[in-house]
Design a protein around this motif. Structure first.
Motif, short mmCIF file in Angstrom:
data_model
loop_
_atom_site.label_atom_id
_atom_site.label_comp_id
_atom_site.label_asym_id
_atom_site.label_seq_id
_atom_site.Cartn_x
_atom_site.Cartn_y
_atom_site.Cartn_z
N PHE A 1 29.89 31.14 32.24
CA PHE A 1 30.66 31.59 31.08
C PHE A 1 31.43 32.89 31.38
O PHE A 1 32.11 33.41 30.52
CB PHE A 1 29.72 31.80 29.89
CG PHE A 1 30.41 31.79 28.56
CD1 PHE A 1 30.86 30.60 28.00
CD2 PHE A 1 30.62 32.96 27.85
CE1 PHE A 1 31.51 30.59 26.77
CE2 PHE A 1 31.26 32.96 26.62
CZ PHE A 1 31.71 31.76 26.08
N ILE A 2 31.30 33.41 32.58
CA ILE A 2 31.97 34.66 32.93
C ILE A 2 33.37 34.37 33.46
O ILE A 2 33.58 33.47 34.27
CB ILE A 2 31.15 35.44 33.98
CG1 ILE A 2 29.81 35.88 33.35
CG2 ILE A 2 31.91 36.64 34.50
CD1 ILE A 2 28.89 36.58 34.31
N VAL A 3 34.35 35.14 32.98
CA VAL A 3 35.74 34.97 33.40
C VAL A 3 35.87 35.33 34.88
O VAL A 3 35.34 36.34 35.34
CB VAL A 3 36.67 35.87 32.57
CG1 VAL A 3 38.12 35.73 33.04
CG2 VAL A 3 36.56 35.53 31.09
N THR B 1 46.12 38.87 43.50
CA THR B 1 46.04 40.28 43.14
C THR B 1 47.42 40.79 42.74
O THR B 1 48.45 40.18 43.05
CB THR B 1 45.51 41.13 44.31
OG1 THR B 1 46.40 41.00 45.43
CG2 THR B 1 44.11 40.70 44.71
N MET B 2 47.42 41.92 42.08
CA MET B 2 48.64 42.61 41.71
C MET B 2 48.44 44.06 42.10
O MET B 2 47.55 44.74 41.58
CB MET B 2 48.89 42.48 40.20
CG MET B 2 50.14 43.17 39.71
SD MET B 2 50.37 42.86 37.93
CE MET B 2 51.82 43.89 37.65
N LEU C 1 43.84 39.86 39.40
CA LEU C 1 44.69 39.36 38.32
C LEU C 1 44.00 38.20 37.62
O LEU C 1 43.53 37.27 38.28
CB LEU C 1 46.04 38.91 38.87
CG LEU C 1 47.00 38.27 37.86
CD1 LEU C 1 47.41 39.29 36.80
CD2 LEU C 1 48.23 37.71 38.56
N TYR C 2 43.92 38.28 36.31
CA TYR C 2 43.35 37.23 35.48
C TYR C 2 44.47 36.59 34.66
O TYR C 2 45.36 37.29 34.18
CB TYR C 2 42.29 37.78 34.52
CG TYR C 2 41.07 38.39 35.18
CD1 TYR C 2 39.85 37.71 35.19
CD2 TYR C 2 41.13 39.65 35.77
CE1 TYR C 2 38.73 38.27 35.77
CE2 TYR C 2 40.01 40.21 36.37
CZ TYR C 2 38.81 39.52 36.36
OH TYR C 2 37.70 40.08 36.95
N VAL D 1 45.64 41.61 33.49
CA VAL D 1 45.45 40.34 32.78
C VAL D 1 46.79 39.87 32.22
O VAL D 1 47.49 40.62 31.53
CB VAL D 1 44.44 40.49 31.63
CG1 VAL D 1 44.23 39.13 30.95
CG2 VAL D 1 43.11 41.03 32.13
N LEU D 2 47.13 38.63 32.53
CA LEU D 2 48.27 37.96 31.90
C LEU D 2 47.74 37.16 30.73
O LEU D 2 47.08 36.14 30.90
CB LEU D 2 48.98 37.04 32.90
CG LEU D 2 50.04 36.11 32.31
CD1 LEU D 2 51.17 36.91 31.64
CD2 LEU D 2 50.60 35.18 33.38
#
Length: 377
Positions: free
Chosen positions: A61-63, A69-70, A75-76, A128-129
Motif C-alpha cells: 500500500f506504500i507509494v 528522477t528529477m 519522481l512520483y 510529485v506530478l
C-alpha cells in the motif's frame, strides 16, 4: 481490551457525545432529514466489527516512485480517479455494497481511498506530478457527484465565456514545509489535462524539500470552495516522514514498534444513501432555489477507519504504535483504552508525537482529544 472514542460536536463536545471503538461504534448527532432527501443507510443497525481494517503501512500500500528522477530526486506520478470501492457497507439484507469514490493512484485500477501512503525521509527532497483524471471512458470530464454551492467563491474560470472543463482539484501536503508554488494553494487548482488552471497555479510537478523532523503528515485536496466535497469524496492519504532515529525499522534507535505493530489510523465520518453512495446534506435557502452544500458543521453517522466502516483488527498482547489522524470535517474525538467492552478507563496511553514531530519524552494520558486535521502519535 479495546480503544474507545467519544465523538462529539464542537458546540456540544462537553455535554454530549457518543462512544465508539477503534473497533468503532458510534451514535452521532445530526439534523433530521430534510424533505425530499433519499433514504439513508441506517448507522444504528449496520453491522460493526466484522470488516478487517487495512494497515496503511502494508508494503503493498506504500507509494513507490516511478524509477525516474528529477534533478537527482525521486519522481512520483500520482493521479486522481473516480472508481467504486467496498467500504465495508451492506444493505438491509446484508448484501455487500460498492461506493463511488475519488482516490489517488498511478492508474484507475490501482487508485484507492484513502490514497496510498507516502513514506519519505527528512531532508531527502522528492517531486510529485499530480494529475487530474476525473474523466469518463471517452475522456470527457466527469461532473461532481456531490452538491456544489455556486453561491460561494470557488475554483472556477474568471471568464464566463469559458465554462468549466471538469472538476477542479489541487493537492496540498498538510503539515509539510513547502515552497509556495508547491504548497497546493486553493487557487492553484486545475482541471483534467491542465485544461484550465487557477490564478496561483505555477507548475505541474510539485517539489517537496521535506526539511523538517520526522512526523505524521497527510495529503488532501485543497481546491477553493470545494475542499470539503473533494476530501469527502475520498481525496486524502497519509504521508509519513522518517529520519535517522524514527526509521520505521524494528531495530530503530528509539525502540518504537515497527510494522505490523505501527498502525496509521485515519478516522472520518460519513453518511450514505440506502444503496451505499456517499450522501452530503444540502440546505435549500428557500423553495425553488439552489441547494447550497455549505454547512456550518458536518457530522456523519458512519465512522470510517482507514476507509472501512467500523472495522476490526486482531491484536497481540504487546505495545503498538498508533498514528492517529482526524480526517473528519468538524467532529472531535476523545479516545481511551477500556478493559473488555466496558466504558471504564483502562491502561494509560502514551503520546510521544504531535503534528510537528516527536516530543522530548512520552506523556501518559488517560484519554486523547484530537480535532479535525490534527495528528497524534
Amino acid at each position: 481490551m479495546s480503544v474507545h472514542l467519544a465523538a462529539m460536536s464542537r458546540a456540544r463536545r462537553i455535554e454530549r457525545g457518543a462512544v465508539l471503538g477503534f473497533l468503532l461504534a458510534v451514535a452521532c448527532f445530526f439534523s433530521a432529514p430534510v424533505q425530499g432527501q433519499p433514504a439513508l443507510l441506517d448507522a444504528n443497525s449496520h453491522p460493526k466489527f466484522v470488516t478487517p481494517r487495512p494497515n496503511p503501512l502494508d508494503p503493498g500500500f506504500i507509494v513507490q516512485p516511478d524509477g525516474t528522477t528529477m534533478a537527482g530526486e525521486p519522481l512520483y506520478n500520482i493521479g486522481i480517479f473516480q472508481f467504486q470501492q467496498s467500504l465495508g457497507l451492506v444493505d438491509v439484507l446484508g448484501n455487500p455494497l460498492l461506493t463511488t469514490v475519488w482516490g489517488y493512484g498511478k492508474d484507475a485500477t490501482s487508485a484507492t481511498y484513502p490514497g496510498r501512503t507516502f513514506v519519505a525521509h527528512s531532508y531527502a527532497p522528492i517531486n510529485v506530478l499530480w494529475t487530474n483524471n476525473l474523466v469518463d471512458m471517452d475522456g470527457m470530464p466527469l461532473p461532481h457527484f456531490l452538491p456544489l454551492d455556486a453561491s460561494l467563491m470557488w475554483a472556477m474560470p474568471m471568464d464566463p465565456m469559458y465554462p468549466m472543463s471538469g472538476v477542479p482539484v489541487v493537492t496540498h501536503l498538510h503539515g509539510g514545509h513547502n515552497e509556495s508554488m508547491s504548497d497546493g494553494l486553493p487557487l492553484a487548482w486545475f482541471t483534467p489535462g491542465f485544461a484550465q488552471k487557477g490564478s496561483t497555479w505555477g507548475k505541474e510537478i510539485l517539489h517537496y524539500d521535506l526539511d523538517q523532523e520526522a512526523t505524521t503528515l497527510w495529503y488532501h485536496d485543497h481546491a477553493l470552495g470545494i475542499t470539503r466535497l473533494n476530501v469527502y469524496a475520498g481525496l486524502a492519504g497519509f504521508f509519513l516522514l522518517r529520519d535517522d532515529q524514527d526509521t520505521g525499522l524494528r531495530d530503530n534507535p528509539l525502540g518504537l514498534p515497527a510494522f505490523p505493530y505501527e498502525v496509521p489510523i485515519v478516522i472520518q465520518d460519513r453518511m450514505f444513501t440506502g444503496d451505499g453512495q456517499l450522501y452530503y446534506p444540502s440546505m435549500p435557502e428557500e423553495p425553488g432555489q439552489p441547494e447550497p452544500s455549505v454547512l456550518p458543521e458536518f457530522f456523519g453517522d458512519f465512522i470510517l477507519v482507514n476507509g472501512q466502516a467500523w472495522p476490526v483488527i486482531a491484536v497481540e498482547p504487546r505495545t503498538y504504535r498508533l498514528r492517529f489522524l482526524n480526517g473528519s470535517d468538524s467532529r472531535f474525538y476523545y479516545m481511551w483504552i477500556t478493559p473488555g467492552t466496558s466504558m471504564a478507563s483502562g491502561p494509560a496511553i502514551h503520546q510521544f508525537g504531535t503534528d510537528g514531530g516527536l516530543l522530548y519524552a512520552p506523556v501518559p494520558l488517560s484519554q486523547l482529544a484530537i480535532g479535525p486535521g490534527e495528528r497524534a502519535d
